[in-house]
Write a protein that holds these residues in place. Structure first.
Motif, short mmCIF file in Angstrom:
data_model
loop_
_atom_site.label_atom_id
_atom_site.label_comp_id
_atom_site.label_asym_id
_atom_site.label_seq_id
_atom_site.Cartn_x
_atom_site.Cartn_y
_atom_site.Cartn_z
N UNK A 146 -77.35 107.59 42.87
CA UNK A 146 -78.67 107.02 42.57
C UNK A 146 -78.55 105.78 41.70
N UNK A 147 -77.46 105.69 40.96
CA UNK A 147 -77.23 104.54 40.08
C UNK A 147 -76.44 103.47 40.83
N UNK A 148 -75.29 103.85 41.41
CA UNK A 148 -74.43 102.88 42.08
C UNK A 148 -73.81 103.54 43.30
N UNK A 149 -74.16 103.00 44.48
CA UNK A 149 -73.64 103.56 45.73
C UNK A 149 -72.52 102.71 46.33
N UNK A 153 -73.78 92.85 44.55
CA UNK A 153 -74.04 93.37 43.21
C UNK A 153 -75.13 94.45 43.24
N UNK A 154 -75.10 95.31 42.27
CA UNK A 154 -76.15 96.30 42.05
C UNK A 154 -76.56 96.21 40.58
N UNK A 155 -77.86 96.15 40.35
CA UNK A 155 -78.38 96.10 38.99
C UNK A 155 -79.36 97.25 38.79
N UNK A 156 -79.20 97.96 37.70
CA UNK A 156 -80.12 99.03 37.34
C UNK A 156 -80.59 98.82 35.91
N UNK A 157 -81.81 99.24 35.66
CA UNK A 157 -82.36 99.17 34.31
C UNK A 157 -82.94 100.54 33.99
N UNK A 158 -82.52 101.08 32.85
CA UNK A 158 -83.04 102.35 32.36
C UNK A 158 -84.00 102.09 31.22
N UNK A 159 -85.07 102.88 31.17
CA UNK A 159 -86.00 102.74 30.04
C UNK A 159 -85.44 103.48 28.83
N UNK A 160 -86.20 103.51 27.74
CA UNK A 160 -85.73 104.10 26.50
C UNK A 160 -85.50 105.61 26.59
N UNK A 161 -86.16 106.26 27.56
CA UNK A 161 -85.98 107.70 27.73
C UNK A 161 -84.83 108.01 28.70
N UNK A 162 -84.16 106.98 29.19
CA UNK A 162 -83.04 107.19 30.10
C UNK A 162 -83.45 107.34 31.56
N UNK A 163 -84.70 107.00 31.86
CA UNK A 163 -85.17 107.07 33.26
C UNK A 163 -84.80 105.80 34.00
N UNK A 164 -84.40 105.95 35.24
CA UNK A 164 -84.09 104.81 36.09
C UNK A 164 -85.40 104.10 36.41
N UNK A 168 -81.70 97.56 42.04
CA UNK A 168 -81.70 96.54 43.09
C UNK A 168 -80.28 96.31 43.57
N UNK A 169 -80.08 96.46 44.88
CA UNK A 169 -78.80 96.12 45.49
C UNK A 169 -78.92 94.73 46.09
N UNK A 170 -77.95 93.89 45.83
CA UNK A 170 -77.97 92.53 46.35
C UNK A 170 -78.33 91.53 45.28
N UNK A 171 -78.31 90.29 45.68
CA UNK A 171 -78.53 89.17 44.76
C UNK A 171 -80.01 89.07 44.37
N UNK A 172 -80.26 88.66 43.14
CA UNK A 172 -81.62 88.44 42.66
C UNK A 172 -81.59 87.45 41.50
N UNK A 173 -82.74 86.86 41.25
CA UNK A 173 -82.87 85.92 40.13
C UNK A 173 -83.39 86.70 38.92
#
Length: 190
Positions: A146-149, A153-164, A168-173
């Motif tokens: 669920x985090x990295x398959x 590139x793959x980018x993930x952001x977790x909130x302060x409670x640790x929730x995903x 986003x998989x692929x390029x982004x600005x």
């Protein structure tokens, strides 16, 4: 005369296409140009997902320090998986560096740039050559799909409670105002 002009145009087109296909920096430059004209905008309207706990998801920095995502509860985590040989990764790096520069001194946000190859020599040289200040890490544990398959590139952001909160998989600005606002929103929420 038309026949020769057409052949010259076709030959130039093929040469440009081959350069873009076989040279990572040329491909990254092309993708970066597409990002700047509005393609590859990340969608931040994704719902929050639960991960079975971030404890045990570990990364090691160049100095050998381990960081466990479970220990970062109470902080927003920006996690980017990339590789030096990956043209889309290279294309998005300037925008990620801009985002990192904006938030690097914020104690409520942690940035982890995980080199998928785990080669500190190549990745730190890559960062230094481009004058990026982003800290490089390598993966030291299993990463949930669920985090990295595996897509770079793959980018993930977790909130302060640790929730995903974002994946986003692929390029982004990532210098886009929507991302900056999204991170500020996560930072100010409890």
């Amino acid at each position: 005369m038309k026949f020769i002009r057409k052949n010259i145009f076709n030959a130039l087109f093929i040469i440009i296409l081959l350069v873009i296909v076989f040279m990572p920096d040329a491909k990254a430059f092309f993708i970066k140009g597409l990002m700047e004209v509005g393609f590859y905008k990340p969608n931040v309207e994704k719902p929050k997902e639960s991960i079975a706990g971030l404890n045990g998801i570990q990364f090691k920095d160049v100095k050998g320090n381990l960081i466990d995502l479970g220990d970062l509860k109470g902080k927003v985590i920006f996690l980017n998986f990339w590789a030096t040989w990956c043209p889309p990764c290279r294309a998005e790096m300037p925008s990620i560096n801009k985002l990192y520069t904006q938030f690097k001194d914020d104690k409520d946000i942690v940035f982890i740039f995980a080199d998928a190859d785990g080669n500190f020599v190549k990745s730190t040289k890559f960062m230094a050559d481009r004058k990026y200040a982003m800290p490089v890490y390598k993966v030291e544990s299993d990463i949930p799909e669920k985090v990295f398959a595996g897509a770079l590139p793959t980018t993930v952001i977790f909130d302060k409670q640790g929730r995903l909160s974002f994946r986003h998989e692929g390029v982004a600005n990532y210098a886009d105002k929507k991302i900056v606002d999204f991170i500020n929103k996560l930072k100010s929420s409890n």
